[in-house]
Design a protein around this motif. Sequence first.
Motif, PDB file in Angstrom:
ATOM      1  N   ARG A   1       0.820  -1.224   0.000  1.00  0.00           N
ATOM      2  CA  ARG A   1       0.000   0.000   0.000  1.00  0.00           C
ATOM      3  C   ARG A   1       0.847   1.264   0.000  1.00  0.00           C
ATOM      4  O   ARG A   1       0.373   2.330  -0.384  1.00  0.00           O
ATOM      5  CB  ARG A   1      -0.931  -0.001   1.217  1.00  0.00           C
ATOM      6  N   GLU A   2       2.090   1.155   0.487  1.00  0.00           N
ATOM      7  CA  GLU A   2       2.983   2.313   0.451  1.00  0.00           C
ATOM      8  C   GLU A   2       3.159   2.802  -0.990  1.00  0.00           C
ATOM      9  O   GLU A   2       3.476   3.959  -1.220  1.00  0.00           O
ATOM     10  CB  GLU A   2       4.368   1.957   0.997  1.00  0.00           C
TER      11      GLU A   2
ATOM     12  N   LYS B   1       2.870   7.958   9.185  1.00  0.00           N
ATOM     13  CA  LYS B   1       3.649   6.866   8.612  1.00  0.00           C
ATOM     14  C   LYS B   1       5.070   7.228   8.180  1.00  0.00           C
ATOM     15  O   LYS B   1       5.702   6.456   7.491  1.00  0.00           O
ATOM     16  CB  LYS B   1       2.912   6.277   7.392  1.00  0.00           C
TER      17      LYS B   1
ATOM     18  N   ARG C   1       2.559  10.998  -0.236  1.00  0.00           N
ATOM     19  CA  ARG C   1       3.619  10.022   0.048  1.00  0.00           C
ATOM     20  C   ARG C   1       4.392   9.623  -1.205  1.00  0.00           C
ATOM     21  O   ARG C   1       5.104   8.630  -1.204  1.00  0.00           O
ATOM     22  CB  ARG C   1       3.019   8.778   0.728  1.00  0.00           C
TER      23      ARG C   1
ATOM     24  N   ARG D   1      -3.718  14.676  -0.783  1.00  0.00           N
ATOM     25  CA  ARG D   1      -3.456  13.677   0.243  1.00  0.00           C
ATOM     26  C   ARG D   1      -3.009  12.353  -0.377  1.00  0.00           C
ATOM     27  O   ARG D   1      -2.136  11.669   0.146  1.00  0.00           O
ATOM     28  CB  ARG D   1      -4.712  13.463   1.104  1.00  0.00           C
TER      29      ARG D   1
ATOM     30  N   PHE E   1      -1.619  14.152   7.091  1.00  0.00           N
ATOM     31  CA  PHE E   1      -1.926  12.965   7.892  1.00  0.00           C
ATOM     32  C   PHE E   1      -1.089  11.727   7.552  1.00  0.00           C
ATOM     33  O   PHE E   1      -0.493  11.120   8.450  1.00  0.00           O
ATOM     34  CB  PHE E   1      -3.431  12.669   7.773  1.00  0.00           C
ATOM     35  N   PRO E   2      -1.007  11.325   6.268  1.00  0.00           N
ATOM     36  CA  PRO E   2      -0.217  10.111   5.978  1.00  0.00           C
ATOM     37  C   PRO E   2       1.251  10.258   6.385  1.00  0.00           C
ATOM     38  O   PRO E   2       1.855   9.290   6.838  1.00  0.00           O
ATOM     39  CB  PRO E   2      -0.346   9.959   4.457  1.00  0.00           C
TER      40      PRO E   2
ATOM     41  N   VAL F   1       2.424  12.342   8.849  1.00  0.00           N
ATOM     42  CA  VAL F   1       2.485  12.411  10.314  1.00  0.00           C
ATOM     43  C   VAL F   1       2.417  10.997  10.888  1.00  0.00           C
ATOM     44  O   VAL F   1       3.138  10.652  11.817  1.00  0.00           O
ATOM     45  CB  VAL F   1       1.323  13.272  10.865  1.00  0.00           C
TER      46      VAL F   1
ATOM     47  N   MET G   1      -4.727   6.809  -3.176  1.00  0.00           N
ATOM     48  CA  MET G   1      -6.099   6.520  -3.592  1.00  0.00           C
ATOM     49  C   MET G   1      -6.953   7.765  -3.428  1.00  0.00           C
ATOM     50  O   MET G   1      -6.920   8.418  -2.379  1.00  0.00           O
ATOM     51  CB  MET G   1      -6.629   5.387  -2.699  1.00  0.00           C
TER      52      MET G   1
END
Lengths: 268, 245
Positions: A87-88, A116, A164, A160, A111-112, A114, A92
């Motif tokens: 999933r990294e 992960k 990542r 978002r 959020f992702p 912070v 989505m």
Amino acid sequence: MTHNGTKDGPAIIVRELRRRFGKQQVLDGVTLECPRNQITTIVGPSGCGKTVLLKHLNLLLRPDSGQIFIDGIEVTRLNSRAIDSVREKFGMLFQAGALFDSMSVFDNVAFPLVEKSNLTRDEIRARVLEILRQVGLEGMEEKYPSELSGGMQKRTALARALIRRPSILMLDEPTTGLDPTRTTAIHQLVRSTQQRFGLSAVMVSHDVPQVFAISDRVAFMHAGKIEVSGTVDEVMSSENENFKRFLAGRAAGEEERPSSQVVATVGR
Amino acid sequence: MIEGVAALGNFVLFLFAALVYAIAPPYKPRLLIRQLRTIGAESFFLVALIGLFTGMVLGLQGYNTLRRFGSEGALGTVVALVLVRELGPVLAALMVTARAGSAMAAELGAMQATEQIDALTVMAINPVQYLVSPRVLAGVISLPLLTCMFDVIGIWGGYIIGVGLMGAPSGPFFNGIAQNLGSHDIAIGLYKALVFGMVVMWVCCYKGYHAARMATGVSRATTDAVVLSSVLILAWDYFMTAILL
């Protein structure tokens, strides 16, 4: 024989994917390839299973049988820890955005990272502000999702999904509920983002035929199967009866059933 | 039949997962503190108010009943034992269900309906660990504390009415409590509160988490959560009393 999904092969390969909910065979042998660094768009009538297919690609659902290769890794039988590492690789964009309403735009996008990553507060801030600028949302950091227009919510959700730096982007009807001008704007944004980051994108869309303008490849899904797939030109010249009927219905402005009903029917 | 057993299994596994993830890293004290505030601190005034009135009515009823036997001196003992062993944990749990539990079911239900829970999963964040574990843990910590406050405020309520208004003797009120309320009684009340805290958050989170993705899904989940929590609290209360007595 198709490529078996090594690092240089297609980003996603789906083989003979089957999934049944109760008595309904929602996926009935789906076979699909999504080439690297291209946009593959899945279209089809409501209830044909395209959202369910996407939920299998992002590993929210598991198939009854069949295989999915993501970057050459067969993912349908992985344990939850291995799934997290797959999933990294992907971002989505959910149909309604799925933004956390209790958080500001900044916190949603951050959020992702912070949760992960090991980045410092300053590094996260720089990354978030940069991505917000790229999706055209500078100055909106402190707003809450409820204060944003539909188009801005989609942009926030896209930011978002990208924060990542994924290699694969999945989009579930990214333009639902937007007017034609905003639809075009989001399409252009998806295209430019895909090119800028060199992403492999899979998109489920009902904006036919507008979405073909930004797609590299199109797959037409009908009754749980991919009936036609190929480049936009190949698909448009297809003689498949169901596809021609689908296109004609679209052109005549046939109403789309909101796909949340489809999700509700198939349950979880 | 099979579906019923499967649903019960899922229900139990949900609690098991929440408890396992509560003690597994990564630790997020920030999330726990936020839930302690929502479930514990923000429920305080309601619990205090209900505690005061419960104690007051116990003082009134207790005084009138005991006077018939000429035992007004036992009022303090009666009020304290009833509150500490029984009404404190049960009523505090029902109030937390009404205030925090219903809100929790509605919040998680809305998150399910708008795919926010799926979004967490896709970001490789375990939604049970992120959303459910802190709530269950906060329930287990908060409810015994709320129950203690309920008991103390209730006893003062009984004192105000029984002694202040009706004229029961003041000395025996507290003397009786000091002599007859043992640590065993207090322990029973706290065990109950601990279990109720877990049950309320377990049921309310489960119902919200599994809300149907329809317009009526959230309201249905909230109703189910409050009804099932209340029934389980009272049923468990009977069995715990029977075992711990």
